[in-house]
Write a protein that holds these residues in place. Structure first.
Motif, PDB file in Angstrom:
ATOM      1  N   THR A  61       0.834  -1.094  -0.074  1.00  0.00           N
ATOM      2  CA  THR A  61      -0.016  -0.211  -0.030  1.00  0.00           C
ATOM      3  C   THR A  61       0.770   1.437   0.058  1.00  0.00           C
ATOM      4  O   THR A  61       1.942   1.198   0.581  1.00  0.00           O
ATOM      5  CB  THR A  61      -1.043   0.054   1.238  1.00  0.00           C
ATOM      6  N   ARG A  62       0.377   2.330  -0.757  1.00  0.00           N
ATOM      7  CA  ARG A  62       1.258   3.404  -0.717  1.00  0.00           C
ATOM      8  C   ARG A  62       1.163   4.303   0.497  1.00  0.00           C
ATOM      9  O   ARG A  62       1.960   4.811   1.062  1.00  0.00           O
ATOM     10  CB  ARG A  62       0.618   4.214  -1.786  1.00  0.00           C
ATOM     11  N   ASP A  63      -0.234   4.489   1.054  1.00  0.00           N
ATOM     12  CA  ASP A  63      -0.417   5.539   2.110  1.00  0.00           C
ATOM     13  C   ASP A  63      -1.070   4.862   3.562  1.00  0.00           C
ATOM     14  O   ASP A  63      -1.070   5.668   4.452  1.00  0.00           O
ATOM     15  CB  ASP A  63      -1.289   6.581   1.835  1.00  0.00           C
ATOM     16  N   GLY A  64      -1.531   3.568   3.101  1.00  0.00           N
ATOM     17  CA  GLY A  64      -2.197   3.001   4.256  1.00  0.00           C
ATOM     18  C   GLY A  64      -1.475   1.934   5.161  1.00  0.00           C
ATOM     19  O   GLY A  64      -0.305   1.714   5.040  1.00  0.00           O
ATOM     20  N   ASN A  65      -2.159   1.273   5.982  1.00  0.00           N
ATOM     21  CA  ASN A  65      -1.465   0.284   6.894  1.00  0.00           C
ATOM     22  C   ASN A  65      -2.065  -1.397   6.193  1.00  0.00           C
ATOM     23  O   ASN A  65      -2.896  -1.482   5.491  1.00  0.00           O
ATOM     24  CB  ASN A  65      -2.162   0.220   8.341  1.00  0.00           C
ATOM     25  N   VAL A  66      -1.276  -2.184   6.559  1.00  0.00           N
ATOM     26  CA  VAL A  66      -1.722  -3.673   6.130  1.00  0.00           C
ATOM     27  C   VAL A  66      -1.583  -4.540   7.314  1.00  0.00           C
ATOM     28  O   VAL A  66      -0.876  -4.584   8.336  1.00  0.00           O
ATOM     29  CB  VAL A  66      -0.344  -4.215   5.180  1.00  0.00           C
ATOM     30  N   HIS A  67      -2.662  -5.269   7.420  1.00  0.00           N
ATOM     31  CA  HIS A  67      -2.913  -6.240   8.473  1.00  0.00           C
ATOM     32  C   HIS A  67      -3.077  -7.697   7.849  1.00  0.00           C
ATOM     33  O   HIS A  67      -4.220  -7.922   6.899  1.00  0.00           O
ATOM     34  CB  HIS A  67      -4.152  -6.144   9.241  1.00  0.00           C
ATOM     35  N   VAL A  68      -2.269  -8.609   8.092  1.00  0.00           N
ATOM     36  CA  VAL A  68      -2.297 -10.037   7.631  1.00  0.00           C
ATOM     37  C   VAL A  68      -2.663 -10.759   8.759  1.00  0.00           C
ATOM     38  O   VAL A  68      -1.829 -10.905   9.863  1.00  0.00           O
ATOM     39  CB  VAL A  68      -1.013 -10.612   6.984  1.00  0.00           C
ATOM     40  N   GLN A  69      -3.793 -11.504   8.702  1.00  0.00           N
ATOM     41  CA  GLN A  69      -4.616 -11.882   9.919  1.00  0.00           C
ATOM     42  C   GLN A  69      -4.566 -13.301  10.020  1.00  0.00           C
ATOM     43  O   GLN A  69      -4.190 -14.254   8.968  1.00  0.00           O
ATOM     44  CB  GLN A  69      -6.195 -11.516   9.863  1.00  0.00           C
ATOM     45  N   ASP A  87      -4.041 -17.519  10.179  1.00  0.00           N
ATOM     46  CA  ASP A  87      -2.952 -18.209   9.335  1.00  0.00           C
ATOM     47  C   ASP A  87      -3.000 -17.829   8.069  1.00  0.00           C
ATOM     48  O   ASP A  87      -2.752 -18.867   7.149  1.00  0.00           O
ATOM     49  CB  ASP A  87      -3.255 -19.666   9.839  1.00  0.00           C
ATOM     50  N   ALA A  88      -3.100 -16.630   7.497  1.00  0.00           N
ATOM     51  CA  ALA A  88      -2.914 -16.092   6.101  1.00  0.00           C
ATOM     52  C   ALA A  88      -1.401 -16.361   5.632  1.00  0.00           C
ATOM     53  O   ALA A  88      -0.681 -16.549   6.468  1.00  0.00           O
ATOM     54  CB  ALA A  88      -3.289 -14.755   5.884  1.00  0.00           C
ATOM     55  N   VAL A  89      -1.289 -16.594   4.477  1.00  0.00           N
ATOM     56  CA  VAL A  89      -0.045 -16.764   3.730  1.00  0.00           C
ATOM     57  C   VAL A  89       0.142 -15.728   2.610  1.00  0.00           C
ATOM     58  O   VAL A  89      -0.648 -15.729   1.699  1.00  0.00           O
ATOM     59  CB  VAL A  89       0.047 -18.152   3.204  1.00  0.00           C
ATOM     60  N   VAL A  90       1.270 -15.114   2.604  1.00  0.00           N
ATOM     61  CA  VAL A  90       1.616 -14.263   1.645  1.00  0.00           C
ATOM     62  C   VAL A  90       2.784 -14.598   0.970  1.00  0.00           C
ATOM     63  O   VAL A  90       3.895 -14.743   1.634  1.00  0.00           O
ATOM     64  CB  VAL A  90       1.910 -12.630   1.973  1.00  0.00           C
ATOM     65  N   LEU A  91       2.786 -15.061  -0.278  1.00  0.00           N
ATOM     66  CA  LEU A  91       4.197 -15.714  -1.035  1.00  0.00           C
ATOM     67  C   LEU A  91       4.613 -14.477  -1.795  1.00  0.00           C
ATOM     68  O   LEU A  91       4.650 -14.242  -2.927  1.00  0.00           O
ATOM     69  CB  LEU A  91       3.632 -16.846  -1.841  1.00  0.00           C
ATOM     70  N   GLY A  92       4.941 -13.500  -0.886  1.00  0.00           N
ATOM     71  CA  GLY A  92       5.723 -12.297  -1.604  1.00  0.00           C
ATOM     72  C   GLY A  92       6.070 -11.276  -0.485  1.00  0.00           C
ATOM     73  O   GLY A  92       6.099 -11.709   0.870  1.00  0.00           O
ATOM     74  N   ASP A  93       6.570 -10.033  -0.756  1.00  0.00           N
ATOM     75  CA  ASP A  93       6.892  -9.006   0.369  1.00  0.00           C
ATOM     76  C   ASP A  93       5.420  -8.396   0.639  1.00  0.00           C
ATOM     77  O   ASP A  93       4.266  -8.433   0.162  1.00  0.00           O
ATOM     78  CB  ASP A  93       7.793  -7.871  -0.414  1.00  0.00           C
ATOM     79  N   VAL A  94       5.587  -7.636   1.852  1.00  0.00           N
ATOM     80  CA  VAL A  94       4.582  -6.894   2.442  1.00  0.00           C
ATOM     81  C   VAL A  94       5.250  -5.527   2.717  1.00  0.00           C
ATOM     82  O   VAL A  94       6.160  -5.441   3.432  1.00  0.00           O
ATOM     83  CB  VAL A  94       3.927  -7.657   3.630  1.00  0.00           C
ATOM     84  N   SER A  95       4.401  -4.555   2.595  1.00  0.00           N
ATOM     85  CA  SER A  95       4.930  -3.228   2.414  1.00  0.00           C
ATOM     86  C   SER A  95       3.668  -2.235   2.851  1.00  0.00           C
ATOM     87  O   SER A  95       2.728  -2.198   2.033  1.00  0.00           O
ATOM     88  CB  SER A  95       5.696  -2.810   1.235  1.00  0.00           C
ATOM     89  N   GLY A  96       3.968  -1.460   3.906  1.00  0.00           N
ATOM     90  CA  GLY A  96       2.987  -0.401   4.346  1.00  0.00           C
ATOM     91  C   GLY A  96       3.421   0.619   5.190  1.00  0.00           C
ATOM     92  O   GLY A  96       4.596   0.435   5.568  1.00  0.00           O
ATOM     93  N   HIS A  97       2.544   1.591   5.547  1.00  0.00           N
ATOM     94  CA  HIS A  97       2.969   2.470   6.605  1.00  0.00           C
ATOM     95  C   HIS A  97       2.960   1.442   8.031  1.00  0.00           C
ATOM     96  O   HIS A  97       4.130   1.403   8.573  1.00  0.00           O
ATOM     97  CB  HIS A  97       2.027   3.636   6.753  1.00  0.00           C
ATOM     98  N   ASP A  98       2.173   1.221   8.602  1.00  0.00           N
ATOM     99  CA  ASP A  98       2.034   0.425   9.817  1.00  0.00           C
ATOM    100  C   ASP A  98       1.687  -1.162   9.401  1.00  0.00           C
ATOM    101  O   ASP A  98       0.639  -1.115   8.444  1.00  0.00           O
ATOM    102  CB  ASP A  98       1.129   0.693  10.937  1.00  0.00           C
TER     103      ASP A  98
END
Length: 281
Positions: free
Chosen positions: A230-238, A240-251
């Motif tokens: 996200t460019r300006d927001g926050n990210v929440h991965v809840q 037992d989710a799986v992200v096969l990549g990078d995670v980027s955000g403010h918070d």
């Protein structure tokens, strides 16, 4: 609260799938004007605004209503009634189980058949009339009646409609809208999701990345085959989710049971949260 535009976001209901080259849902499909859907569509009723293009067959268990200048590169099957606005173009065949209401200069290359009445006229486009009527009710303060009308359009109300906002673009490669995007539970989707903000439910499998201007939420048990940014927001991965990549955000908040197979970048705070799901929020 119901706003004046009933198609104000990309909304993908529970259990929606992309199967080969078709977008498949159990409920209705509502597409805002000047959108591009590079897939076939299978749903209950299919309603599209002006100048919408479909790159595949349309199969509707109920009605199919395509406004003026719509293009369908394939066949159209409506088990109930169908409406085609003026100058609509279908490269294949049109088969209608009920009545057919058709405007001027409609081109159906392989012909059509209808079991009921066939009427040729130029009524007001479906979504234009619907939005004008809902807006009028809201101006009169009849919010309850306006909400009832929206629910009636969504058939019996037992399934949320799939909505694509005006000027949206949907394909195997990407879903691009200039509005928020909401994805329900247990969906299987192909393509990168691009929206102003993104809320993904539980148990989904998304073969693509998520990118938004504002907040992004990835629900428990969901698997994202790509980056979440996200460019300006926050990210929440809840959960037992799986992200096969990078995670980027403010918070950035990553629940303890979640798995991120990439780099985590937080311009603000990085939090390791307890396992939660959407019901707990």
């Amino acid at each position: 609260m119901l706003g004046p535009n009933p198609i104000d976001r990309l909304r993908i209901p529970d259990d929606t799938t992309v199967e080969e080259h078709d977008l498949v849902t159990d409920g209705d499909v509502l597409v805002g004007g000047q959108s591009t859907v590079e897939l076939g569509v299978r749903g209950r009723s299919v309603v599209a605004g002006e100048r919408v293009s479909f790159d595949g067959d349309i199969e509707a268990e109920g009605d199919c209503r395509l406004d003026m200048w719509c293009e369908v590169d394939g066949n159209v099957l409506a088990e109930k009634d169908a409406y085609l606005g003026e100058r609509a173009h279908i490269t294949g065949r049109l088969v209608v189980g009920g009545d057919l209401d058709i405007g001027d200069d409609v081109d159906i290359e392989e012909g059509f058949e209808a079991s009921g009445w066939i009427v040729i006229r130029n009524p007001m486009p479906t979504l234009t009339f619907f939005v004008m009527y809902v807006t009028h009710l809201l101006q009169l303060g009849e919010e309850e009646e306006a909400q009832d009308l929206v629910e009636e359009l969504a058939a019996d109300g037992d399934r949320d409609p799939l909505t694509i906002p005006r000027s949206g673009s949907v394909s195997d490669d990407a879903w691009r809208v200039s509005t928020p995007a909401t994805i329900g539970d247990n969906c299987r989707l192909h393509g990168n999701i691009r929206a102003t903000e993104i809320d993904v439910g539980r148990g989904n499998n998304v073969f693509g990345s998520l990118r938004a201007q504002d907040d992004v939420t990835v629900g428990a048990g969901t698997k994202i085959h790509g980056d979440v940014t996200t460019r300006d927001g926050n990210v929440h991965v809840q959960g037992d989710a799986v992200v096969l990549g990078d995670v980027s955000g403010h918070d950035v908040t990553i629940d303890e049971a979640a798995d991120v197979d990439g780099i985590i970048r937080a311009r603000g705070e990085m939090r390791l949260g307890s396992s939660t799901d959407r019901d707990a929020e």
